[in-house]
Enzyme design. Structure first.
Site, PDB file in Angstrom:
ATOM      1  CB  SER A 151       9.585  -9.575 -29.224  1.00  0.00           C
ATOM      2  OG  SER A 151       9.355  -9.858 -27.869  1.00  0.00           O
ATOM      3  CG  ASP A 318      15.222 -15.327 -27.818  1.00  0.00           C
ATOM      4  OD1 ASP A 318      14.928 -15.274 -26.605  1.00  0.00           O
ATOM      5  OD2 ASP A 318      14.467 -14.905 -28.718  1.00  0.00           O
ATOM      6  CG  HIS A 351      13.937 -11.626 -26.901  1.00  0.00           C
ATOM      7  ND1 HIS A 351      13.309 -12.434 -27.822  1.00  0.00           N
ATOM      8  CD2 HIS A 351      13.118 -10.559 -26.712  1.00  0.00           C
ATOM      9  CE1 HIS A 351      12.152 -11.894 -28.165  1.00  0.00           C
ATOM     10  NE2 HIS A 351      12.012 -10.751 -27.508  1.00  0.00           N
TER      11      HIS A 351
END
Length: 373
Positions: A151, A318, A351
């Site tokens: 991320s 995601d 995610h």
């Protein structure tokens, strides 16, 4: 909770050197908090830097001092684990602008002693990486075996490869992107407005007062948390099931399990994070566009990273940083002749998959770290 959060003692160093920022401002000195795991080899060749995500911190594999919960990647980092601390010296630094010991909005003003609050300068992902480089210089580590992050941590990893390619051997980028999309910025703006609309925000000068914008921060966390999950995962875990009741209340209590879950996530978050830090870090992510200084050419940003070995991983559920973003990075790397491998993994967690139990990710990370070792 904000005042209690900043009373926690962390392993940190204050480096008495100016840190120039992308905004044109600079910090006269910088404090960086970090944790390390595993021994550093005599030749200092086995250091691995882990870059944490937006709401993460340096406590990657040790209990969090505010919550007592295990480190956010404890399943990945440790003796015999994919990031094996019997082999590697693992470092994780709290990012610039955060609230777990590194310089940020809660840092005292040198002139007044009061927390800087919104007088702290706006920072970028590149600024975070410059601060990490200063920490490594302080620790006497010239070159890293690897930089790894998911991320926002993946954004930092890419910024490391773009800015300091000579200082890393490999880069592992998980569930990330080379820029923030309009949709990503939109969700962040909802969160920031929730915080700043909270009367207890007090223009960011709530430190030391009896009031802090916990309600606004909780709402910001609720909105963001939705983006970390997948529809498939939400449906499987919650569906439309009611929470501790047999019939709808026909009111505005948490009738549904998903409502109760999000409220819990929001309130729990306020026990370990600072609202101003959330403003600054989300803004840094929104400003991130690795290609922008190179006339929009991502290949230009990565042209000097030909000798870095890249591993990229995305997840099929995601939708915050979809697979297309990773493919874009891989294409740019291949166009400049860099070695880059890529895989899309199947996982139902959205995610957040990079934080959860996905055995295939463990194997990929262990393999990438061990390649040529």
């Amino acid at each position: 909770m904000a005042s209690l959060l900043h009373q926690i003692q962390h392993q940190s160093v204050t480096i008495p050197a100016a840190l120039p920022l992308d905004s044109g401002q600079s910090l006269p000195s910088v404090t960086i908090a970090w944790q390390s795991y595993g021994a550093l080899d005599p030749d200092r060749s086995n250091a691995v830097l882990i870059c944490h995500a937006l709401t993460g911190d340096q406590y990657v594999a040790s209990d969090h001092p505010a919550t007592g919960k295990p480190g956010w990647w404890a399943r990945m980092v440790g003796p015999g684990k994919p990031i094996d601390t019997d082999r590697f010296h693992v470092i994780c630094a709290n990012v610039l602008g955060s609230c777990m010991g590194s310089s940020g909005p809660a840092t005292p003003d040198a002139a007044t002693g009061a927390p800087l609050g919104m007088a702290f300068p706006v920072i970028t992902i590149a600024d975070m990486v410059r601060a990490q480089a200063m920490l490594l210089d302080h620790l006497g580590i010239e070159r890293l075996h690897a930089v790894i992050g998911g991320s926002m941590g993946g954004m930092q990893t890419l910024a490391w490869a773009a800015s300091y390619p000579e200082r890393l051997r490999s880069a592992i980028v998980i569930a990330s992107a080379a820029r923030h999309s309009a949709q990503n910025i939109a969700f962040h703006e909802v969160g920031r407005q929730a915080i700043m609309a909270d009367p207890d925000w007090q223009g960011g000068q709530y430190y030391g007062s009896a009031r802090a914008p916990t309600k606004g921060l909780a709402v910001a966390r609720m909105a963001a948390h939705i983006t970390y999950l997948s529809e498939e995962g939400l449906t499987e875990k919650f569906g439309r099931r009611l929470q501790a009741r047999d019939i709808k209340s026909f009111g505005f209590d948490a009738d549904f399990q998903i409502e109760s879950y999000l409220r819990h996530q929001g309130l729990a978050f306020t026990d370990r994070f600072d609202a101003n830090a959330y403003l600054y870090i989300t803004r840094a992510m929104d400003y991130f566009d690795l290609a922008e200084p190179h006339d929009g050419r991502l290949a230009g940003a990565l042209a000097n990273a030909k000798d870095v070995r890249f591993t990229l991983v995305s997840f099929d559920t995601d939708w915050l940083y979809p697979t297309a973003e990773s493919r874009r990075i891989v294409q740019a790397l291949h166009s400049v002749g860099a070695a880059a491998s890529f895989v899309e993994l199947s996982a139902p967690f959205g995610h957040d998959s990079f934080l959860l139990d996905v055995p295939a990710l463990d194997r990929i990370v262990a393999g990438a770290l061990g390649a040529g070792w």
